[in-house]
Design an enzyme around this catalytic site. Structure first.
Site, PDB file in Angstrom:
ATOM      1  N   ASP A  71       0.669  -1.147  -0.068  1.00  0.00           N
ATOM      2  CA  ASP A  71       0.221  -0.042  -0.011  1.00  0.00           C
ATOM      3  C   ASP A  71       0.809   1.333   0.146  1.00  0.00           C
ATOM      4  O   ASP A  71       0.524   2.282  -0.498  1.00  0.00           O
ATOM      5  CB  ASP A  71      -0.927  -0.111   1.063  1.00  0.00           C
ATOM      6  N   GLN A 193     -24.204  -0.840   8.700  1.00  0.00           N
ATOM      7  CA  GLN A 193     -24.810  -0.523   9.947  1.00  0.00           C
ATOM      8  C   GLN A 193     -24.051  -1.179  11.035  1.00  0.00           C
ATOM      9  O   GLN A 193     -23.867  -0.625  12.114  1.00  0.00           O
ATOM     10  CB  GLN A 193     -26.232  -0.746   9.997  1.00  0.00           C
ATOM     11  N   ARG A 240     -17.585   3.943  -6.046  1.00  0.00           N
ATOM     12  CA  ARG A 240     -17.975   2.860  -6.781  1.00  0.00           C
ATOM     13  C   ARG A 240     -16.718   2.383  -7.662  1.00  0.00           C
ATOM     14  O   ARG A 240     -15.560   2.933  -7.966  1.00  0.00           O
ATOM     15  CB  ARG A 240     -18.874   3.768  -8.021  1.00  0.00           C
ATOM     16  N   GLY A 354      13.318 -11.605  -7.424  1.00  0.00           N
ATOM     17  CA  GLY A 354      13.063 -12.639  -6.829  1.00  0.00           C
ATOM     18  C   GLY A 354      13.959 -13.543  -6.073  1.00  0.00           C
ATOM     19  O   GLY A 354      15.209 -12.844  -6.003  1.00  0.00           O
ATOM     20  N   CYS A 381      16.786  -6.524 -10.555  1.00  0.00           N
ATOM     21  CA  CYS A 381      17.506  -7.521  -9.578  1.00  0.00           C
ATOM     22  C   CYS A 381      17.744  -8.771  -9.947  1.00  0.00           C
ATOM     23  O   CYS A 381      18.855  -9.076 -10.396  1.00  0.00           O
ATOM     24  CB  CYS A 381      16.340  -7.343  -8.277  1.00  0.00           C
ATOM     25  N   GLN A 385      20.844 -10.405 -12.483  1.00  0.00           N
ATOM     26  CA  GLN A 385      21.689 -11.600 -12.181  1.00  0.00           C
ATOM     27  C   GLN A 385      21.603 -12.539 -13.206  1.00  0.00           C
ATOM     28  O   GLN A 385      22.797 -13.289 -13.567  1.00  0.00           O
ATOM     29  CB  GLN A 385      21.621 -12.066 -10.808  1.00  0.00           C
ATOM     30  N   HIS A 508      15.824  -1.616  -7.998  1.00  0.00           N
ATOM     31  CA  HIS A 508      14.408  -1.586  -8.465  1.00  0.00           C
ATOM     32  C   HIS A 508      13.714  -0.320  -8.581  1.00  0.00           C
ATOM     33  O   HIS A 508      13.293   0.645  -8.007  1.00  0.00           O
ATOM     34  CB  HIS A 508      13.721  -2.091  -6.984  1.00  0.00           C
ATOM     35  N   GLU A 510      11.336   0.344 -10.333  1.00  0.00           N
ATOM     36  CA  GLU A 510       9.565   0.508 -10.221  1.00  0.00           C
ATOM     37  C   GLU A 510       9.385   1.038  -9.161  1.00  0.00           C
ATOM     38  O   GLU A 510       8.152   1.884  -9.188  1.00  0.00           O
ATOM     39  CB  GLU A 510       9.002  -0.916 -10.255  1.00  0.00           C
TER      40      GLU A 510
END
Length: 530
Positions: A71, A193, A240, A354, A381, A385, A508, A510
């Site tokens: 997040d 509720q 929505r 990974g 990453c 390699q 990384h 990204e």
């Protein structure tokens, strides 16, 4: 005084609390306010760094090297701020710090309890998020749903914040579900509720309800929710299902959520200028071209495992008015016999990060296919390699080249453990983590991707590195080391200049991509597919 926004969730998980928090953060930032966002995760792990991607999804890394919940990637992409270690706090981290203080005798012999010691530590983390960023507003999301046993200390701390800082300085936003039952042909308010009833039983009266729904909420139903949940009708906001997550800030703004929050705080701020955001959305919804990218990875069964990579690819596509379609491919399934058939028809190939030995040979075969067929390739990453090993085996003639992560006693370890990682006892939080400088080689595709800067800053998460014993040999065979650490000790980027685009980075990229500011390597990668 700093103001505090607390975002909780009820009924079910995955209602989009993080997107709501990030969207509100964007609206408030565009009104000239300094905003930071944090998330509390109620699991016992100190951080998600040692958790399986199948359990948790992507591990997002901040500038200061904190391994965090995915997040935080949404937060950074929405508000375009770089967050810090106070932006993700777990139950494990809270208890670890409290126990450390107890062992040092800092509680003066007191019986250490959830209240006040754990709740005080939680509140301290909220306050530190404010003081370390000098923010006007701190938005805090609580993971999980109301009613979870694990969340109770966090919710109790939020309840206490009202007394600590004053009701006028904190606001509670509760996200709930308003389901539509097709068989009955109507929407139901009872789950909302009951969720609010549960929250009020803990001592928190929500000020705003954000209702996740498939359809528009009619005024009579909005009034019913307001009446039964004791909030104002304008505080019942619908969320929505949207075509793009980047629609959500405008959907919330059109319902006046940012105005309601500022009015509650008795704050005045200029109207949010959303012109850039609106232009970006117009681009997203009117993409003309399409490019197909093969993502060859280990954890493809869970989309969240590569969420930042997927977002960064889409961001890069926006620059070229192109819809980037990402097809995940399980690297374990790739063999010499099927690699050409599997990867035929793709405009580009990417191998992301990974750990472990599973699927590595399939990655190497995919990289070989990209190199030999001049298909644009981006490695990240582990993808860097494996690209080094592929080149060593098939170009430099080191047929048994491998990685020390899998074969620690092998003769030709192209990739080996970093010297400062060899004698560590703990796995968690001990990798090379966070923002480090990378010196770029002039005249390379990598340097061009970053507007010919001499040094860039990028985030890392790795324990293994390129073995410098092989640098001269691979250079002689045509591999270019396009990026290194400033002291030239660590290889950061490799590329093959003869190919249209064959670049692989140890870092990384990204993690630094934004929807309105795509990251350089991703932009260059998609550009090469045009």
């Amino acid at each position: 005084m700093t103001k505090y926004v607390f975002v909780t969730g009820g009924v079910v998980s995955s209602l989009g609390k993080g997107i709501v928090a990030a969207s509100l953060g964007r609206l408030l930032k565009n009104r000239g306010l300094k905003v930071t966002i944090q998330k509390f995760d109620p699991y016992i792990n100190v951080d998600p760094g040692t958790m399986s991607p199948y359990q948790h999804g992507e591990v997002f890394v901040t500038d200061d090297g904190t391994e965090t919940d995915l997040d935080l990637g949404h937060y950074e992409r929405f508000i375009d701020n770089n967050l810090n270690k106070y932006s993700n706090v777990t139950t494990g981290k809270i208890y670890s710090e409290v126990l450390r203080k107890e062992r040092k005798g800092e509680y003066l012999g007191a019986t250490v309890q959830v209240i006040p010691h754990i709740t005080n530590m939680i509140k301290e983390k909220i306050m530190r998020a404010a003081t370390t960023t000098d923010s006007d507003i701190v938005i805090t999301e609580i993971g999980g749903t109301v009613g979870d046993i694990e969340s109770l200390p966090f919710l109790e701390a939020l309840r206490q914040m009202k007394a600590d800082v004053g009701a006028e300085n904190c606001i509670y936003i509760h996200t709930t579900l308003v389901p539509y039952l097709k068989a009955a042909g109507e929407m139901k308010t009872k789950p909302t509720q009951h969720s609010v009833k549960e929250l009020r039983g803990i001592g928190i009266q929500p000020n705003v309800l954000v209702c996740r729904t498939e359809k528009a909420i009619p005024d009579d139903m909005r009034n019913k929710i307001a009446q039964f949940c004791d909030v104002e009708p304008e505080a019942v906001v619908e969320s929505r299902d949207a075509e793009s997550i980047y629609d959500i800030p405008l959907l919330l703004k059109n319902q006046g959520l940012d105005d309601f929050v500022l009015n509650h705080f008795k704050m005045t701020a200029p109207e949010a200028d959303m012109t850039e955001w609106i232009d970006m959305l117009h681009t997203i919804k009117n993409l003309e071209g399409t490019k197909k990218i093969a993502l060859v990875g280990k954890y493809i069964e869970l989309q969240d495992a590569y969420i930042s990579v997927n977002e960064a690819l889409r961001h890069a596509g926006y620059v070229y008015n192109t819809d980037v379609k990402v097809t995940p491919i399980q690297s374990e399934d790739i063999t010499k016999e099927n690699v050409a058939e599997t990867l035929a028809g793709f405009d580009g190939i990417i191998v992301p990060g990974g750990f472990g030995d599973r699927g590595l040979e399939g990655m190497i075969l995919s990289i070989q296919y990209a190199r030999e067929n001049d298909v644009p390739y981006l490695g990240i990453c582990l993808g860097m390699q494996m690209a080094s090993i592929e080149f060593a085996r098939n170009v430099a003639g080191i047929t048994d080249a491998t990685t020390g992560e899998v074969h620690p006693d092998a003769e030709h370890k192209l990739i080996d453990i970093m010297s400062d990682q060899k004698d560590l006892e703990n796995m968690g939080g001990t990798q090379r983590l966070g923002l480090y400088p990378c010196k770029l080689k002039p005249g390379t595709k990598t340097a061009e991707a970053y507007d010919n800067q001499s040094v860039i800053q990028q985030r890392h998460r790795h324990r293994y590195e390129f073995n410098n014993e092989y640098r001269d040999l691979l250079t002689d065979k045509g591999l270019v080391f396009a990026g290194t650490s400033p002291d030239n000790r660590l290889v950061e980027v490799i590329e093959i200049p003869e190919n249209k685009f064959f670049v692989a980075a140890q870092y990384h990229p990204e993690f630094l991509s934004r929807p309105n500011k795509p990251e350089g390597l991703f932009k260059a990668f998609i550009g090469a597919t045009m």
